[in-house]
Design a protein around this motif. Structure first.
Motif, PDB file in Angstrom:
ATOM      1  N   ASN A  84      -6.620  -0.299   5.074  1.00 25.99           N
ATOM      2  CA  ASN A  84      -5.454  -0.033   4.244  1.00 25.99           C
ATOM      3  C   ASN A  84      -4.502  -1.210   4.282  1.00 25.99           C
ATOM      4  O   ASN A  84      -4.265  -1.789   5.352  1.00 25.99           O
ATOM      5  N   PHE A  85      -3.963  -1.558   3.147  1.00 25.98           N
ATOM      6  CA  PHE A  85      -2.944  -2.597   3.040  1.00 25.98           C
ATOM      7  C   PHE A  85      -1.692  -1.963   2.431  1.00 25.98           C
ATOM      8  O   PHE A  85      -1.752  -1.420   1.326  1.00 25.98           O
ATOM      9  N   ARG A  86      -0.594  -2.005   3.168  1.00 24.81           N
ATOM     10  CA  ARG A  86       0.678  -1.484   2.669  1.00 24.81           C
ATOM     11  C   ARG A  86       1.709  -2.590   2.751  1.00 24.81           C
ATOM     12  O   ARG A  86       1.552  -3.557   3.493  1.00 24.81           O
ATOM     13  N   GLN A  87       2.794  -2.456   2.015  1.00 22.84           N
ATOM     14  CA  GLN A  87       3.858  -3.436   2.161  1.00 22.84           C
ATOM     15  C   GLN A  87       5.213  -2.744   2.191  1.00 22.84           C
ATOM     16  O   GLN A  87       5.419  -1.717   1.554  1.00 22.84           O
ATOM     17  N   LEU A  88       6.096  -3.319   2.971  1.00 25.46           N
ATOM     18  CA  LEU A  88       7.471  -2.850   3.074  1.00 25.46           C
ATOM     19  C   LEU A  88       8.393  -3.919   2.506  1.00 25.46           C
ATOM     20  O   LEU A  88       8.181  -5.119   2.740  1.00 25.46           O
ATOM     21  N   LYS A  89       9.399  -3.508   1.780  1.00 23.34           N
ATOM     22  CA  LYS A  89      10.385  -4.463   1.286  1.00 23.34           C
ATOM     23  C   LYS A  89      11.366  -4.809   2.401  1.00 23.34           C
ATOM     24  O   LYS A  89      11.831  -3.930   3.119  1.00 23.34           O
ATOM     25  N   LEU A  90      11.650  -6.072   2.534  1.00 23.45           N
ATOM     26  CA  LEU A  90      12.590  -6.549   3.547  1.00 23.45           C
ATOM     27  C   LEU A  90      13.804  -7.155   2.852  1.00 23.45           C
ATOM     28  O   LEU A  90      13.666  -7.829   1.826  1.00 23.45           O
ATOM     29  N   ARG A  91      14.950  -6.931   3.421  1.00 20.01           N
ATOM     30  CA  ARG A  91      16.175  -7.506   2.871  1.00 20.01           C
ATOM     31  C   ARG A  91      16.796  -8.466   3.871  1.00 20.01           C
ATOM     32  O   ARG A  91      16.708  -8.270   5.078  1.00 20.01           O
ATOM     33  N   LYS A  92      17.404  -9.482   3.349  1.00 23.89           N
ATOM     34  CA  LYS A  92      18.120 -10.430   4.197  1.00 23.89           C
ATOM     35  C   LYS A  92      19.348  -9.723   4.770  1.00 23.89           C
ATOM     36  O   LYS A  92      20.121  -9.091   4.033  1.00 23.89           O
ATOM     37  N   ASN A  93      19.512  -9.781   6.061  1.00 23.08           N
ATOM     38  CA  ASN A  93      20.643  -9.134   6.725  1.00 23.08           C
ATOM     39  C   ASN A  93      21.847 -10.075   6.715  1.00 23.08           C
ATOM     40  O   ASN A  93      21.802 -11.133   7.353  1.00 23.08           O
TER      41      ASN A  93
ATOM     42  N   GLY B 149       3.732 -23.936  -4.784  1.00 23.32           N
ATOM     43  CA  GLY B 149       4.789 -23.314  -5.571  1.00 23.32           C
ATOM     44  C   GLY B 149       4.239 -22.355  -6.606  1.00 23.32           C
ATOM     45  O   GLY B 149       4.768 -22.274  -7.714  1.00 23.32           O
ATOM     46  N   ILE B 150       3.165 -21.643  -6.263  1.00 22.60           N
ATOM     47  CA  ILE B 150       2.544 -20.726  -7.223  1.00 22.60           C
ATOM     48  C   ILE B 150       2.548 -19.306  -6.658  1.00 22.60           C
ATOM     49  O   ILE B 150       2.728 -19.092  -5.456  1.00 22.60           O
ATOM     50  N   GLY B 151       2.322 -18.352  -7.544  1.00 23.48           N
ATOM     51  CA  GLY B 151       2.188 -16.971  -7.123  1.00 23.48           C
ATOM     52  C   GLY B 151       3.478 -16.381  -6.592  1.00 23.48           C
ATOM     53  O   GLY B 151       4.582 -16.916  -6.800  1.00 23.48           O
ATOM     54  N   GLU B 152       3.339 -15.297  -5.864  1.00 20.73           N
ATOM     55  CA  GLU B 152       4.479 -14.593  -5.283  1.00 20.73           C
ATOM     56  C   GLU B 152       4.299 -14.529  -3.772  1.00 20.73           C
ATOM     57  O   GLU B 152       3.603 -13.662  -3.258  1.00 20.73           O
ATOM     58  N   PRO B 153       4.911 -15.438  -3.037  1.00 18.01           N
ATOM     59  CA  PRO B 153       4.761 -15.422  -1.575  1.00 18.01           C
ATOM     60  C   PRO B 153       5.335 -14.139  -0.975  1.00 18.01           C
ATOM     61  O   PRO B 153       6.108 -13.423  -1.609  1.00 18.01           O
ATOM     62  N   LEU B 154       4.969 -13.878   0.261  1.00 14.12           N
ATOM     63  CA  LEU B 154       5.439 -12.679   0.964  1.00 14.12           C
ATOM     64  C   LEU B 154       6.868 -12.845   1.463  1.00 14.12           C
ATOM     65  O   LEU B 154       7.185 -12.504   2.607  1.00 14.12           O
ATOM     66  N   VAL B 155       7.730 -13.340   0.608  1.00 11.98           N
ATOM     67  CA  VAL B 155       9.145 -13.474   0.948  1.00 11.98           C
ATOM     68  C   VAL B 155       9.820 -12.137   0.647  1.00 11.98           C
ATOM     69  O   VAL B 155       9.701 -11.608  -0.459  1.00 11.98           O
ATOM     70  N   GLY B 156      10.479 -11.568   1.629  1.00 11.49           N
ATOM     71  CA  GLY B 156      11.119 -10.271   1.429  1.00 11.49           C
ATOM     72  C   GLY B 156      10.149  -9.113   1.437  1.00 11.49           C
ATOM     73  O   GLY B 156      10.488  -8.002   1.012  1.00 11.49           O
ATOM     74  N   ARG B 157       8.927  -9.363   1.912  1.00 11.26           N
ATOM     75  CA  ARG B 157       7.923  -8.307   2.008  1.00 11.26           C
ATOM     76  C   ARG B 157       7.180  -8.429   3.332  1.00 11.26           C
ATOM     77  O   ARG B 157       6.883  -9.542   3.775  1.00 11.26           O
ATOM     78  N   LEU B 158       6.880  -7.295   3.943  1.00  8.99           N
ATOM     79  CA  LEU B 158       6.067  -7.264   5.157  1.00  8.99           C
ATOM     80  C   LEU B 158       4.760  -6.564   4.819  1.00  8.99           C
ATOM     81  O   LEU B 158       4.754  -5.385   4.444  1.00  8.99           O
ATOM     82  N   LEU B 159       3.654  -7.291   4.920  1.00  5.91           N
ATOM     83  CA  LEU B 159       2.338  -6.739   4.633  1.00  5.91           C
ATOM     84  C   LEU B 159       1.773  -6.139   5.910  1.00  5.91           C
ATOM     85  O   LEU B 159       1.676  -6.807   6.950  1.00  5.91           O
TER      86      LEU B 159
END
Length: 411
Positions: A247-256, A229-239
């Protein structure tokens, strides 16, 4: 006050104590304020299911075991092959031919004898997925086929389990956490699977051996964060990971909200036939997984109007010196590895190079690739271009090396 992730993983329960040996083993964790004794006890209490013990599952399971996750489930029904060892570091020369779950257990127990390993030597299906997944806190999807990804996603959503997801291909990978409270699921990102055959498997397209190590460790990191339960998991993000450019990029994902599984009015309320959903032939339930999954076409005499010919039949035709034209449609770098002397015209260049084989338009043309998938596509292209007698070699040059000329290398 527990976090939403902690509630979802059901780890807020009476925690097991650590022995003196475990305190010594995990000392570098214990002196991290974000982990400490309570966090390490949460790890010991946690149950994580690794779906697959291949390229992603190998580093994933190893680091979870080293970190002190108390119970690791392994689901796989494949056997260890030498071609796995380039990236699947949980296996070794000594375990070639063994079931992957047995091979993985040897390595995991050697790393951490305190670990409880639960082996599921079976294919994950709509019939058993809910029963297997329900006993775990976090599911880590390390599979490499779309039907299992959709199956794992839907089962996680139905059970309320977070899914630490990753996938790899050639030099690129991606990772996210699906199915967490208020977060999107895999279907929110990919509502429909790609057409069958559009995305080659790693067995056809290849993969840099180090890449699954990168992504598997990211999966393990996300799993540990979910448990603690620590940090910021990759919830709503695609790495997105590009190993060649590093290169590391991330895209924001939204719940449909209209997602058929996790939306406000879901229409998928039970597990479905995922082979049918992805438009593929049902795999067999025995034998090496890559062979079952990457089989080119159905075991039928004619598929999509193209006759299927076995390597034994081709051998007889060659021995009888029949008037046939054999065409290799793999890539030049594959041809350098192994070939049977057939002319090479890669699949992607077939249409622009038809003139080179125009003289054989009315001859019997037998097309081959590595395993039969690309040659089936090439056969259809040739048939549509007016070639009247085209056949696809079932199993490709891999089957030739298995059954006809065992001196040839396999890749």
């Amino acid at each position: 006050m527990p976090t939403a992730i902690e509630e979802a993983t059901e780890i807020n329960k009476e925690l097991p104590k650590l022995s003196n040996d475990e305190i010594a083993r995990y000392s570098r964790h214990l002196i991290l304020p974000e982990v400490g004794m309570e966090g390490q006890r949460k790890l010991k209490a946690a149950k994580v299911l690794c779906v697959g013990t291949g390229g992603l599952g190998a580093p994933l399971a190893l680091y979870l075991a080293a970190a002190g996750v108390g119970t690791i489930g392994l689901i796989d029904f494949d056997v260890v092959d030498k071609s796995n060892l380039q990236r699947q570091i949980i296996h070794s020369e000594a375990t070639v031919g063994k079931l992957k779950v047995d091979s993985a257990e040897i390595m995991l127990k050697g790393l951490n004898p305190n670990l409880n390993v639960v082996k599921h030597n079976t294919m994950l299906t709509s019939h058993n997925a809910l029963d297997i997944l329900k006993d775990y806190d976090v599911i880590a999807d390390g599979t490499d086929n779309f039907q299992t990804r959709y199956l794992v996603n839907d089962a996680c959503v139905l059970l309320g389990k977070p899914n630490a997801y990753a996938s790899i291909y050639r030099f690129e990978g991606q990772a996210s956490v699906f199915g967490a409270p208020l977060g999107p699921c895999y279907r929110c990102l990919y509502p429909e699977p790609p057409p069958p055959g559009l995305v080659p498997s790693c067995a056809e397209g290849g993969v840099l051996g180090i890449l699954p190590g990168l992504l598997g460790i990211i999966q393990a990191t996300e799993t540990i964060k979910l448990i603690l339960g620590i940090g910021e998991p990759l919830v709503g993000r695609l790495l997105l990971v590009d190993a060649l450019g590093m290169n590391f990029r991330q895209l924001k994902l939204r719940k449909n909200p209209d997602c058929p599984v996790c939306g406000t009015h879901p229409t998928v309320t039970e597990l479905i036939d995922y082979d049918q959903f992805c438009g593929i032939e049902k795999p067999t339930e025995v034998g090496p997984l890559e062979v079952a999954r990457d089989k080119a076409v159905a075991d039928l005499p004619i598929v999509d109007g193209i006759p299927q010919i076995s390597v034994e039949q081709l051998k007889k035709k060659l021995d009888a010196k029949e008037n046939i034209f054999v065409l290799d449609v793999r890539e030049p770098h594959e041809y350098q590895i192994v070939n049977i002397g057939a002319p090479l015209i890669p699949l992607g260049t077939i249409e622009s190079r038809l003139s080179e084989i125009a003289a054989h338009k009315n001859d019997e043309v037998i097309v081959h690739c590595k395993s039969g998938a690309r040659s089936q596509k090439a056969s259809i292209l040739l048939k549509n271009a007016g070639f009247t007698n085209v056949s696809n070699l079932t199993g490709g040059i891999t089957a030739w090396a298995d059954k006809i000329d065992k001196s040839l290398p396999k890749y």
